[in-house]
Motif scaffolding. Structure first.
Motif, PDB file in Angstrom:
ATOM      1  N   ILE A 169       0.807   3.531 -33.540  1.00  0.00           N
ATOM      2  CA  ILE A 169       1.375   2.902 -34.739  1.00  0.00           C
ATOM      3  C   ILE A 169       1.729   3.960 -35.774  1.00  0.00           C
ATOM      4  O   ILE A 169       2.787   3.898 -36.414  1.00  0.00           O
ATOM      5  CB  ILE A 169       0.386   1.867 -35.303  1.00  0.00           C
ATOM      6  N   TYR A 170       0.874   4.968 -35.945  1.00  0.00           N
ATOM      7  CA  TYR A 170       1.203   6.083 -36.839  1.00  0.00           C
ATOM      8  C   TYR A 170       2.508   6.750 -36.405  1.00  0.00           C
ATOM      9  O   TYR A 170       3.396   7.015 -37.224  1.00  0.00           O
ATOM     10  CB  TYR A 170       0.093   7.140 -36.812  1.00  0.00           C
ATOM     11  N   GLU A 171       2.607   7.054 -35.102  1.00  0.00           N
ATOM     12  CA  GLU A 171       3.790   7.771 -34.605  1.00  0.00           C
ATOM     13  C   GLU A 171       5.052   6.956 -34.776  1.00  0.00           C
ATOM     14  O   GLU A 171       6.109   7.497 -35.142  1.00  0.00           O
ATOM     15  CB  GLU A 171       3.576   8.135 -33.130  1.00  0.00           C
ATOM     16  N   ARG A 172       4.951   5.649 -34.543  1.00  0.00           N
ATOM     17  CA  ARG A 172       6.113   4.783 -34.724  1.00  0.00           C
ATOM     18  C   ARG A 172       6.537   4.744 -36.185  1.00  0.00           C
ATOM     19  O   ARG A 172       7.725   4.790 -36.492  1.00  0.00           O
ATOM     20  CB  ARG A 172       5.776   3.378 -34.220  1.00  0.00           C
ATOM     21  N   LEU A 173       5.558   4.698 -37.067  1.00  0.00           N
ATOM     22  CA  LEU A 173       5.856   4.659 -38.496  1.00  0.00           C
ATOM     23  C   LEU A 173       6.487   5.971 -38.956  1.00  0.00           C
ATOM     24  O   LEU A 173       7.458   5.974 -39.724  1.00  0.00           O
ATOM     25  CB  LEU A 173       4.565   4.383 -39.271  1.00  0.00           C
ATOM     26  N   LEU A 174       5.961   7.096 -38.478  1.00  0.00           N
ATOM     27  CA  LEU A 174       6.525   8.395 -38.843  1.00  0.00           C
ATOM     28  C   LEU A 174       7.929   8.561 -38.288  1.00  0.00           C
ATOM     29  O   LEU A 174       8.813   9.125 -38.949  1.00  0.00           O
ATOM     30  CB  LEU A 174       5.623   9.518 -38.324  1.00  0.00           C
ATOM     31  N   SER A 175       8.152   8.068 -37.072  1.00  0.00           N
ATOM     32  CA  SER A 175       9.481   8.156 -36.472  1.00  0.00           C
ATOM     33  C   SER A 175      10.497   7.350 -37.271  1.00  0.00           C
ATOM     34  O   SER A 175      11.615   7.796 -37.517  1.00  0.00           O
ATOM     35  CB  SER A 175       9.421   7.650 -35.032  1.00  0.00           C
ATOM     36  N   THR A 176      10.081   6.153 -37.698  1.00  0.00           N
ATOM     37  CA  THR A 176      10.971   5.321 -38.514  1.00  0.00           C
ATOM     38  C   THR A 176      11.263   5.976 -39.852  1.00  0.00           C
ATOM     39  O   THR A 176      12.404   5.993 -40.320  1.00  0.00           O
ATOM     40  CB  THR A 176      10.335   3.942 -38.741  1.00  0.00           C
ATOM     41  N   ALA A 177      10.225   6.549 -40.475  1.00  0.00           N
ATOM     42  CA  ALA A 177      10.401   7.187 -41.783  1.00  0.00           C
ATOM     43  C   ALA A 177      11.340   8.376 -41.689  1.00  0.00           C
ATOM     44  O   ALA A 177      12.147   8.621 -42.591  1.00  0.00           O
ATOM     45  CB  ALA A 177       9.048   7.625 -42.332  1.00  0.00           C
ATOM     46  N   CYS A 217       6.179  10.918 -53.072  1.00  0.00           N
ATOM     47  CA  CYS A 217       6.646  11.718 -51.941  1.00  0.00           C
ATOM     48  C   CYS A 217       6.903  10.880 -50.693  1.00  0.00           C
ATOM     49  O   CYS A 217       7.122  11.421 -49.614  1.00  0.00           O
ATOM     50  CB  CYS A 217       5.650  12.829 -51.642  1.00  0.00           C
ATOM     51  N   GLY A 218       6.844   9.563 -50.832  1.00  0.00           N
ATOM     52  CA  GLY A 218       7.182   8.697 -49.714  1.00  0.00           C
ATOM     53  C   GLY A 218       6.241   8.774 -48.543  1.00  0.00           C
ATOM     54  O   GLY A 218       6.673   8.701 -47.378  1.00  0.00           O
ATOM     55  N   LEU A 219       4.927   8.917 -48.794  1.00  0.00           N
ATOM     56  CA  LEU A 219       3.974   8.975 -47.700  1.00  0.00           C
ATOM     57  C   LEU A 219       3.944   7.657 -46.929  1.00  0.00           C
ATOM     58  O   LEU A 219       3.850   6.588 -47.531  1.00  0.00           O
ATOM     59  CB  LEU A 219       2.560   9.260 -48.237  1.00  0.00           C
ATOM     60  N   PRO A 220       3.984   7.694 -45.600  1.00  0.00           N
ATOM     61  CA  PRO A 220       3.837   6.464 -44.820  1.00  0.00           C
ATOM     62  C   PRO A 220       2.433   5.890 -45.014  1.00  0.00           C
ATOM     63  O   PRO A 220       1.442   6.630 -44.968  1.00  0.00           O
ATOM     64  CB  PRO A 220       4.040   6.924 -43.374  1.00  0.00           C
ATOM     65  N   VAL A 221       2.367   4.569 -45.219  1.00  0.00           N
ATOM     66  CA  VAL A 221       1.100   3.909 -45.502  1.00  0.00           C
ATOM     67  C   VAL A 221       0.810   2.847 -44.445  1.00  0.00           C
ATOM     68  O   VAL A 221       1.664   2.001 -44.149  1.00  0.00           O
ATOM     69  CB  VAL A 221       1.102   3.262 -46.898  1.00  0.00           C
ATOM     70  N   SER A 259      -3.575  17.956 -53.183  1.00  0.00           N
ATOM     71  CA  SER A 259      -4.047  19.280 -52.782  1.00  0.00           C
ATOM     72  C   SER A 259      -3.934  19.505 -51.278  1.00  0.00           C
ATOM     73  O   SER A 259      -3.889  20.650 -50.822  1.00  0.00           O
ATOM     74  CB  SER A 259      -5.496  19.486 -53.232  1.00  0.00           C
ATOM     75  N   ASP A 260      -3.894  18.439 -50.510  1.00  0.00           N
ATOM     76  CA  ASP A 260      -3.783  18.559 -49.054  1.00  0.00           C
ATOM     77  C   ASP A 260      -3.009  17.347 -48.541  1.00  0.00           C
ATOM     78  O   ASP A 260      -3.587  16.373 -48.059  1.00  0.00           O
ATOM     79  CB  ASP A 260      -5.174  18.625 -48.425  1.00  0.00           C
ATOM     80  N   LEU A 261      -1.693  17.433 -48.625  1.00  0.00           N
ATOM     81  CA  LEU A 261      -0.834  16.287 -48.337  1.00  0.00           C
ATOM     82  C   LEU A 261      -0.882  15.918 -46.857  1.00  0.00           C
ATOM     83  O   LEU A 261      -0.600  16.741 -45.993  1.00  0.00           O
ATOM     84  CB  LEU A 261       0.607  16.615 -48.740  1.00  0.00           C
ATOM     85  N   PRO A 262      -1.254  14.669 -46.540  1.00  0.00           N
ATOM     86  CA  PRO A 262      -1.317  14.253 -45.130  1.00  0.00           C
ATOM     87  C   PRO A 262       0.054  13.794 -44.626  1.00  0.00           C
ATOM     88  O   PRO A 262       1.007  13.641 -45.401  1.00  0.00           O
ATOM     89  CB  PRO A 262      -2.300  13.082 -45.175  1.00  0.00           C
ATOM     90  N   ASP A 263       0.115  13.540 -43.337  1.00  0.00           N
ATOM     91  CA  ASP A 263       1.335  12.975 -42.748  1.00  0.00           C
ATOM     92  C   ASP A 263       1.348  11.455 -42.866  1.00  0.00           C
ATOM     93  O   ASP A 263       2.415  10.848 -42.948  1.00  0.00           O
ATOM     94  CB  ASP A 263       1.432  13.371 -41.270  1.00  0.00           C
TER      95      ASP A 263
END
Length: 413
Positions: free
Chosen positions: A394-402, A124-128, A98-102
């Protein structure tokens, strides 16, 4: 960035209210608040443990707690979580859909299992990101029960996550032994609220600040669990060898329940048999708003716990300017600098503890130096805004890689 913090077994609400609580609640509360201050929108998904709170709760600007109904609306024992994880995962899937996070950040193995199930259902391939404050293999080593399936699941969850966060280098080493690549594991320490735990401030009522002089005692304080793992037994035995000292032990039951608590009864008997009961006080749990005052009333902080994956009590004492004598276990070894902020000991033998306390009682200059260095270290390395900033990177690095990874065939639909 929209961030979902997932904890099946802890809620940030008690820490938000300033009530006595556990380290997991403190971490969730302070991390969420400080991520929000960095401009992110944070939702904490936790299992509903209070029948009075079934809807969303705001914890200030940018932070919302969303309880998921899964099993009884009460705190669960450690061995009960697994049987309700599937229900928690189903509720979590609906909330995330209902509220998909980044990014999704799980705390603990049961939360990681729920996140694994939820993200697979969402497809949906959410970064974990996976945080392990404590590992089953470490708990087994000190005699705590850890089911075999937990050990296997922790290794699998670490392999599945895009990034793994731990509190100490010891935990990173344990994960490496489990086959998790070191490049995927990041040491982000537990934090301390340096605006609340301060050197300056009052110590009202019965906790007036004391200094050891010819006619006053050395006041020693410990904040610990009262079962044998917490090390309070060794503290009482230590007092036999510190005849000019008094000991305050803070922890566990509400003060109204001290008389009926079996651990309190055991420790009181031990103090009486040792002849130090007039110099040992068991305070029970203390409201976190009052804890800094209590810490500032003491002269030395002592930690004798056999297992401390957080190091939070030591950090709070350091932030209040107390010299620390501690057993070198878990995250305590990263929090302290031996010979600079206090003294690290290999074991909690009463004789060794007493020897260090007698030395500090006689050397006010050394106590002051340890206290100043400890407060400086807490403020420079362990304050929550820095912990949140390290987590954000760490979040930003993971999102950048994804974002650089090619889409799977099914993701084009």
């Amino acid at each position: 960035m929209k961030i979902a913090l997932i904890s099946e077994h802890a809620t940030p609400i008690p820490a938000h209210r300033g009530e006595p609580t556990d380290a997991e609640s403190l971490h969730l509360c302070n991390l969420a608040r400080n991520l929000a201050r960095l401009g992110h929108r944070v939702t904490v998904h936790t299992r509903c443990t209070d029948p009075r709170i079934s809807g969303r709760t705001r914890m200030g600007r940018g932070v919302v707690v969303e309880p998921v109904t899964a099993g009884p609306r009460r705190p669960l024992r450690a061995d009960e979580h697994a049987e309700h994880t599937a229900a928690f995962a189903r509720g979590l899937t609906d909330r995330l859909r209902s509220d998909l996070p980044d990014v999704v950040h799980a705390f603990g193995w049961s939360s990681g299992l729920a996140v694994l199930a939820a993200t697979r259902d969402l497809a949906c391939g959410l970064p974990v990101v996976q945080t392990f404050h404590s590992l089953g293999v470490s708990e087994q080593r000190v005699g705590l029960p850890a089911p075999p399936q937990r050990l296997r699941l922790e290794a699998a969850l670490a392999q599945h996550a895009g990034a793994v966060l731990v509190n100490s280098a010891d935990q990173r080493f344990e994960l490496a032994r489990m086959g998790v690549p070191r490049s995927r594991v990041h040491v982000v320490p537990f934090g301390v609220d340096v605006d609340h735990f301060t050197v300056e401030g009052a110590a009202h009522g019965p906790w007036q600040r004391r200094r050891p002089t010819a006619d006053r005692q050395l006041r020693v304080i410990a904040v610990t669990r009262l079962d044998p793992l917490g090390g309070a037994d060794a503290l009482i035995d230590m007092m036999v060898r510190v005849p000019d000292g008094e000991l305050l032990v803070v922890g566990d039951p509400h003060p109204d329940h001290l008389a009926i608590d079996p651990n309190v009864q055991r420790l009181e008997r031990r103090a009486k048999e040792a002849g130090v009961n007039d110099r040992v006080t068991l305070t029970g749990a203390v409201n976190r708003r009052e804890l800094p005052r209590l810490l500032r009333s003491a002269d030395v902080f002592v930690s004798t716990t056999a297992y401390d994956p957080y190091g939070g009590a030591v950090l709070e004492a350091m932030s209040c300017g107390l010299p620390v004598v501690a057993r070198a276990v878990g995250s305590v070894t990263g929090a302290m600098l031996d010979g600079t902020t206090g003294v690290l000991l290999r074991s909690a033998r009463p004789g060794a503890l007493a020897r260090e306390l007698r030395h500090l009682a006689a050397d006010g200059t050394q106590r002051t130096a340890y206290g100043i260095a400890g407060a400086d270290r807490a403020a420079s390395r362990f304050k929550w805004p820095r912990v949140a900033a390290e987590t954000e990177r760490i979040y930003e690095r993971l999102l950048s890689t994804a974002s650089r990874l090619p889409l799977a065939a099914g993701d084009h639909a």
